[in-house]
Design a protein around this motif. Sequence first.
Motif, PDB file in Angstrom:
ATOM      1  N   ARG A 271     -66.438  -5.267 -41.930  1.00 27.31           N
ATOM      2  CA  ARG A 271     -66.400  -4.035 -41.143  1.00 27.31           C
ATOM      3  C   ARG A 271     -67.221  -4.238 -39.882  1.00 27.31           C
ATOM      4  NH1 ARG A 271     -71.160  -0.814 -42.360  1.00 27.31           N
ATOM      5  NH2 ARG A 271     -72.376  -1.827 -44.016  1.00 27.31           N
ATOM      6  N   VAL A 272     -66.939  -3.414 -38.891  1.00 26.40           N
ATOM      7  CA  VAL A 272     -67.663  -3.440 -37.620  1.00 26.40           C
ATOM      8  C   VAL A 272     -68.118  -2.025 -37.308  1.00 26.40           C
ATOM      9  CG1 VAL A 272     -67.549  -3.933 -35.149  1.00 26.40           C
ATOM     10  CG2 VAL A 272     -66.341  -5.410 -36.764  1.00 26.40           C
ATOM     11  N   THR A 273     -69.379  -1.874 -36.971  1.00 26.94           N
ATOM     12  CA  THR A 273     -69.926  -0.567 -36.611  1.00 26.94           C
ATOM     13  C   THR A 273     -70.596  -0.670 -35.249  1.00 26.94           C
ATOM     14  OG1 THR A 273     -72.079  -0.948 -37.638  1.00 26.94           O
ATOM     15  CG2 THR A 273     -70.348  -0.027 -39.033  1.00 26.94           C
ATOM     16  N   GLY A 274     -70.746   0.458 -34.619  1.00 23.11           N
ATOM     17  CA  GLY A 274     -71.426   0.515 -33.332  1.00 23.11           C
ATOM     18  C   GLY A 274     -72.226   1.789 -33.225  1.00 23.11           C
ATOM     19  N   GLY A 275     -73.204   1.782 -32.391  1.00 22.74           N
ATOM     20  CA  GLY A 275     -74.037   2.962 -32.187  1.00 22.74           C
ATOM     21  C   GLY A 275     -74.883   2.799 -30.951  1.00 22.74           C
ATOM     22  N   MET A 276     -75.787   3.747 -30.745  1.00 20.62           N
ATOM     23  CA  MET A 276     -76.617   3.674 -29.549  1.00 20.62           C
ATOM     24  C   MET A 276     -77.900   4.471 -29.774  1.00 20.62           C
ATOM     25  SD  MET A 276     -75.600   4.510 -25.599  1.00 20.62           S
ATOM     26  CE  MET A 276     -75.256   6.247 -25.897  1.00 20.62           C
ATOM     27  N   ASP A 277     -78.988   3.922 -29.252  1.00 16.74           N
ATOM     28  CA  ASP A 277     -80.263   4.634 -29.195  1.00 16.74           C
ATOM     29  C   ASP A 277     -80.521   5.033 -27.760  1.00 16.74           C
ATOM     30  OD1 ASP A 277     -80.574   4.150 -31.890  1.00 16.74           O
ATOM     31  OD2 ASP A 277     -81.820   2.367 -31.591  1.00 16.74           O
ATOM     32  N   LEU A 288     -87.800  11.963 -25.281  1.00 16.92           N
ATOM     33  CA  LEU A 288     -86.770  12.242 -26.276  1.00 16.92           C
ATOM     34  C   LEU A 288     -86.207  10.914 -26.767  1.00 16.92           C
ATOM     35  CD1 LEU A 288     -84.590  13.991 -27.765  1.00 16.92           C
ATOM     36  CD2 LEU A 288     -83.232  13.820 -25.655  1.00 16.92           C
ATOM     37  N   ASP A 289     -86.203  10.728 -28.086  1.00 16.36           N
ATOM     38  CA  ASP A 289     -85.565   9.571 -28.723  1.00 16.36           C
ATOM     39  C   ASP A 289     -84.407  10.082 -29.562  1.00 16.36           C
ATOM     40  OD1 ASP A 289     -87.466   6.935 -28.595  1.00 16.36           O
ATOM     41  OD2 ASP A 289     -88.647   8.776 -28.541  1.00 16.36           O
ATOM     42  N   MET A 290     -83.225   9.502 -29.347  1.00 13.55           N
ATOM     43  CA  MET A 290     -82.059   9.898 -30.125  1.00 13.55           C
ATOM     44  C   MET A 290     -81.419   8.676 -30.767  1.00 13.55           C
ATOM     45  SD  MET A 290     -80.055  12.864 -27.996  1.00 13.55           S
ATOM     46  CE  MET A 290     -78.943  13.066 -29.388  1.00 13.55           C
ATOM     47  N   MET A 291     -80.951   8.864 -31.985  1.00 13.90           N
ATOM     48  CA  MET A 291     -80.266   7.808 -32.722  1.00 13.90           C
ATOM     49  C   MET A 291     -78.863   8.329 -33.015  1.00 13.90           C
ATOM     50  SD  MET A 291     -81.494   6.065 -36.295  1.00 13.90           S
ATOM     51  CE  MET A 291     -81.682   7.679 -37.068  1.00 13.90           C
ATOM     52  N   MET A 292     -77.874   7.754 -32.340  1.00  9.66           N
ATOM     53  CA  MET A 292     -76.497   8.212 -32.496  1.00  9.66           C
ATOM     54  C   MET A 292     -75.699   7.185 -33.299  1.00  9.66           C
ATOM     55  SD  MET A 292     -75.986   9.733 -28.642  1.00  9.66           S
ATOM     56  CE  MET A 292     -77.072   8.525 -27.900  1.00  9.66           C
ATOM     57  N   ILE A 368     -76.196  11.592 -40.203  1.00 11.80           N
ATOM     58  CA  ILE A 368     -75.224  11.815 -39.130  1.00 11.80           C
ATOM     59  C   ILE A 368     -75.852  11.501 -37.779  1.00 11.80           C
ATOM     60  CG2 ILE A 368     -73.765  13.533 -38.006  1.00 11.80           C
ATOM     61  CD1 ILE A 368     -73.594  14.969 -40.711  1.00 11.80           C
ATOM     62  N   ASN A 369     -77.034  12.042 -37.522  1.00 14.20           N
ATOM     63  CA  ASN A 369     -77.785  11.733 -36.305  1.00 14.20           C
ATOM     64  C   ASN A 369     -79.236  12.154 -36.503  1.00 14.20           C
ATOM     65  OD1 ASN A 369     -78.075  14.597 -35.494  1.00 14.20           O
ATOM     66  ND2 ASN A 369     -75.882  14.456 -35.113  1.00 14.20           N
ATOM     67  N   ALA A 370     -80.088  11.677 -35.617  1.00 16.74           N
ATOM     68  CA  ALA A 370     -81.508  12.023 -35.671  1.00 16.74           C
ATOM     69  C   ALA A 370     -82.074  11.971 -34.263  1.00 16.74           C
ATOM     70  CB  ALA A 370     -82.270  11.067 -36.588  1.00 16.74           C
ATOM     71  N   ALA A 371     -83.054  12.832 -33.994  1.00 17.06           N
ATOM     72  CA  ALA A 371     -83.689  12.880 -32.679  1.00 17.06           C
ATOM     73  C   ALA A 371     -85.142  13.305 -32.852  1.00 17.06           C
ATOM     74  CB  ALA A 371     -82.961  13.849 -31.751  1.00 17.06           C
ATOM     75  N   LYS A 372     -85.978  12.834 -31.935  1.00 15.64           N
ATOM     76  CA  LYS A 372     -87.371  13.281 -31.941  1.00 15.64           C
ATOM     77  C   LYS A 372     -87.876  13.398 -30.514  1.00 15.64           C
ATOM     78  CE  LYS A 372     -89.409   8.643 -32.671  1.00 15.64           C
ATOM     79  NZ  LYS A 372     -88.465   7.731 -33.266  1.00 15.64           N
ATOM     80  N   GLY A 380    -104.411  17.573 -23.229  1.00 15.18           N
ATOM     81  CA  GLY A 380    -104.661  16.984 -24.534  1.00 15.18           C
ATOM     82  C   GLY A 380    -103.919  17.652 -25.670  1.00 15.18           C
ATOM     83  N   ILE A 381    -102.855  18.381 -25.360  1.00 13.28           N
ATOM     84  CA  ILE A 381    -102.060  19.026 -26.406  1.00 13.28           C
ATOM     85  C   ILE A 381    -100.866  18.130 -26.726  1.00 13.28           C
ATOM     86  CG2 ILE A 381    -100.674  21.029 -27.049  1.00 13.28           C
ATOM     87  CD1 ILE A 381    -102.389  22.712 -25.208  1.00 13.28           C
ATOM     88  N   GLY A 382    -100.823  17.636 -27.935  1.00 13.63           N
ATOM     89  CA  GLY A 382     -99.715  16.808 -28.377  1.00 13.63           C
ATOM     90  C   GLY A 382     -98.678  17.649 -29.102  1.00 13.63           C
ATOM     91  N   ILE A 383     -97.412  17.405 -28.799  1.00 17.16           N
ATOM     92  CA  ILE A 383     -96.315  18.148 -29.425  1.00 17.16           C
ATOM     93  C   ILE A 383     -95.276  17.153 -29.913  1.00 17.16           C
ATOM     94  CG2 ILE A 383     -94.495  19.868 -29.106  1.00 17.16           C
ATOM     95  CD1 ILE A 383     -96.175  21.113 -26.896  1.00 17.16           C
ATOM     96  N   GLY A 384     -94.842  17.331 -31.144  1.00 18.87           N
ATOM     97  CA  GLY A 384     -93.795  16.487 -31.688  1.00 18.87           C
ATOM     98  C   GLY A 384     -92.771  17.320 -32.436  1.00 18.87           C
ATOM     99  N   PHE A 385     -91.509  16.981 -32.253  1.00 16.17           N
ATOM    100  CA  PHE A 385     -90.431  17.662 -32.974  1.00 16.17           C
ATOM    101  C   PHE A 385     -89.415  16.620 -33.404  1.00 16.17           C
ATOM    102  CE2 PHE A 385     -86.186  19.650 -33.038  1.00 16.17           C
ATOM    103  CZ  PHE A 385     -86.399  20.565 -34.065  1.00 16.17           C
ATOM    104  N   LEU A 386     -89.061  16.620 -34.692  1.00  8.86           N
ATOM    105  CA  LEU A 386     -88.087  15.674 -35.228  1.00  8.86           C
ATOM    106  C   LEU A 386     -87.011  16.445 -35.975  1.00  8.86           C
ATOM    107  CD1 LEU A 386     -88.734  12.285 -36.918  1.00  8.86           C
ATOM    108  CD2 LEU A 386     -87.248  13.918 -38.059  1.00  8.86           C
ATOM    109  N   ASN A 387     -85.763  16.049 -35.731  1.00  9.81           N
ATOM    110  CA  ASN A 387     -84.631  16.669 -36.422  1.00  9.81           C
ATOM    111  C   ASN A 387     -83.670  15.577 -36.891  1.00  9.81           C
ATOM    112  OD1 ASN A 387     -81.520  17.624 -35.849  1.00  9.81           O
ATOM    113  ND2 ASN A 387     -82.697  19.158 -36.962  1.00  9.81           N
TER     114      ASN A 387
END
Length: 837
Positions: A271-277, A288-292, A368-372, A380-387
């Motif tokens: 099989r062959v798969t493809g994707g992109m970060d 923003l980091d996305m994993m498609m 299916i997908n993920a992003a942060k 000095g305020i750090g904010i992180g969100f991951l889905n």
Amino acid sequence: MRKYNYEKYIAILLFFLLTSTISSIAQETNSNVNKMTMWAKELKDSPQPNIDGKLDDEVWKSANAEKTVHFTQRSPENGAQSSLETKISLYYNDDAIYVAAWLYDDEVEKIGRELGDRDSGFGVNSDFFALYFDTYQSEISAVSFVVSASGVQTDRILINGDNDNSWNAVWESGVSKDENGWYAEFKIPYAALRFPKKEVQEWGVNFMRRSIRLNEWSFWNHIDRDIAGFENQFGVLKGIKNIKPPLRLSLSPYLTGYAQNLSDDTKWSSRVTGGMDLKWGINESFTLDMMMIPDFGQVRADNKILNLGPFEVRYDENRQFFTEGTDLFQKGNIFYSRRIGQSFDILEENTVSDEEEIIDSPSDAPIINAAKISGRTNDGIGIGFLNAVTNQTYATVENTTTGETREIIADPVTNFNVLVVDKLLPNNSNVSFTNTNVFRDGKGSRSNVSAGQLSLNSKDNTYFFNSTVAYSHVSDWDDEENIREVTPGFKLNMGAGKQSGKIRYGLWSNLESDTYNPNDLGFLRSPNEVSFGGEFGYVNNNPKSDYLNSFRSWTNISQSSLYKPFKYQSTEISSNFRARNKSFWTVFGFMNWEVGDGYDYFGPQQDIEKGYFYVREPSFVVNTGLESDSRKTFYFETNAGMWRRPSRNQTDNWFNLELNFRVNNQFSFVIQQNHSWARDEEGYVDETYNTAGELEDVIYGQRDIRNVTSSIRGKYSFTPTMGLNFRVRHYWSKVNYEKYAKLGTDGYLYPTNYSNFDESGVDQNNRNYSAFNTEVTFNWYWAPGSVLSLMWKNQLESDQSVLSKSYFDEVNNIFDQSQDTIFSLRILYFLDYAYLF
């Protein structure tokens, strides 16, 4: 009538009271560290240097380029001046930071130059030079760029001195050498950094040099081992003006091809798969980091073990997206990324009839997908969100009478969310809030967990106070009432003590309600605990001795009880020491004593309300070990120990050995052997029921357990950007039951007629588990940020009741099992907007 959950509000109130009353002690700057200043020079008229490590460019030849700086040892002689001369020059322009280092050495032929993979700089036998930047002067986090004398790059994110090796940036470096020493050259593009958007920059900075022949670690701004913290001991970088954060936008498309032969297949398939970060700098602070279309086919396999206990085994996270830049998400200790993609086997109620059985269930749920999004503001305020979203999975059910099969939903579509807000305070202190949320479609279980965390340090970073308050809210569907039943729970822990100097100590306490449950997106082996303890330590990093180089020892005492019902569990006293001599050999030891009888409420694997527990009579543990000088061509680590319960004449032993062979600068390998013997161990094995379906007996077994882990791993590096890695691991666990007993409600064992033999006389409770893994990977970093990876993975697994007579018989038997074989080739190409336009 509505029932109010007062526990939740009490926990929240306590947290904010602690925050408001104690935070005042952190409102002064740290004056215990001498912070030197380095001035950056602007690269105006000279062309930018060619990054080849030769330092023959015009900018480095200028009269004011080289600057002799005094480095101070952190090890082996904490506080002593470095034995080697170092010169540094730092320039900047609109695009990047440029650093040159002249690393002089009187014995050039002894400069360590072992090759290794990218990010292996600290783990190979090589000299190296490192840059550290704390661009927000947070004194709690930084990034580092390291190059070895052989040219291998390493980059890391640091949080409170802990290194995150999974972070990868795109930057340039070069090295060279001559009869006077070796030289390093860096170009750090602003795209690899996050810094505030202001006219005049002022950053925390440090430089580090390691000499392998001297085993010397030295820093420009002294990192004192007697002072707690790492980033808080940086110097200051001034002189950078009028630079602008660039547009940080990059794409990493990849293509992967697989050829595989799995154990349940009769022929090869492909099989062959493809994707992109995607990475996008939303502004100068946040990314923003996305994993498609995720593909984790080349992730390293878990080191599986046989688990006979009541608690879940925690495995490491090896997927790069969930390890890179996720330091913020660890605040509050309620996020365990392995939950994302894990199948929970949440089968819908009443979907399996009495005539049916589940014959196949999923091991994971496809992502299916993920992003942060993560970053830190100028304040000095750090904010992180991951889905992340996982797709539904199905289990296969078979009718035992007709043989017909059908599929039912195991996991519904599930949405995972993590939100973190973290505020830096003076003196390496911080306060944070973390929330995790899991939403399952339909009638699936849902959860929401929040945690507040406070960490304070005194002005001189000598004393500390920390506290965490967490609240969990889990809802499950009740078909009878047609509503969701909510189960709340909470956790509160705190600690305080002295963390610097030769004499150190601390006190801590932990409270977890019986219903506290962060495990939908976190990891907790067991709640329902009230525990407290103290520790006392002696740390001497510069003993006045002709023999010792460093010495430390700690003594701990702790006691634990159940929260509900409030019942005593155990009291333990432990002590350990670690000493290193002037030849860099290390000896260490550990002992633990369980004082008086202990009461195990979790081992019987029953609801505590049923009243079952197991009495553990007093026992003790002794362990000692030795490590040789790791700079040598051959070095080893070994330890051996014993657990003993005198009242029952029970003894366990273990022995571990690691042999490291450095054949040359390109090839090295490690052989590991881990052996353990548990004799006459008593543990849960089964339970029996009467004709009415009521629990009759909890069955314990007396068993001998033999565990062996054999592994070999190694690497062959062709160049600093091309190398081959291999890993072979075999794990074997043999569990032989000798006799059985039933557990009484008084915690002791009594005779029983229980047995579980099959027609051939084999005890079906015996376990002969074996796992054999082989992985070979070839990596070629053919362009900045781009890599070609070729991998071969082979896995065999066996779990049966017939016991092998010896380890060598088991090695022969495992290869008779069916196996999974996978070949994969992946090409990833890094596209950076800054270089394309």
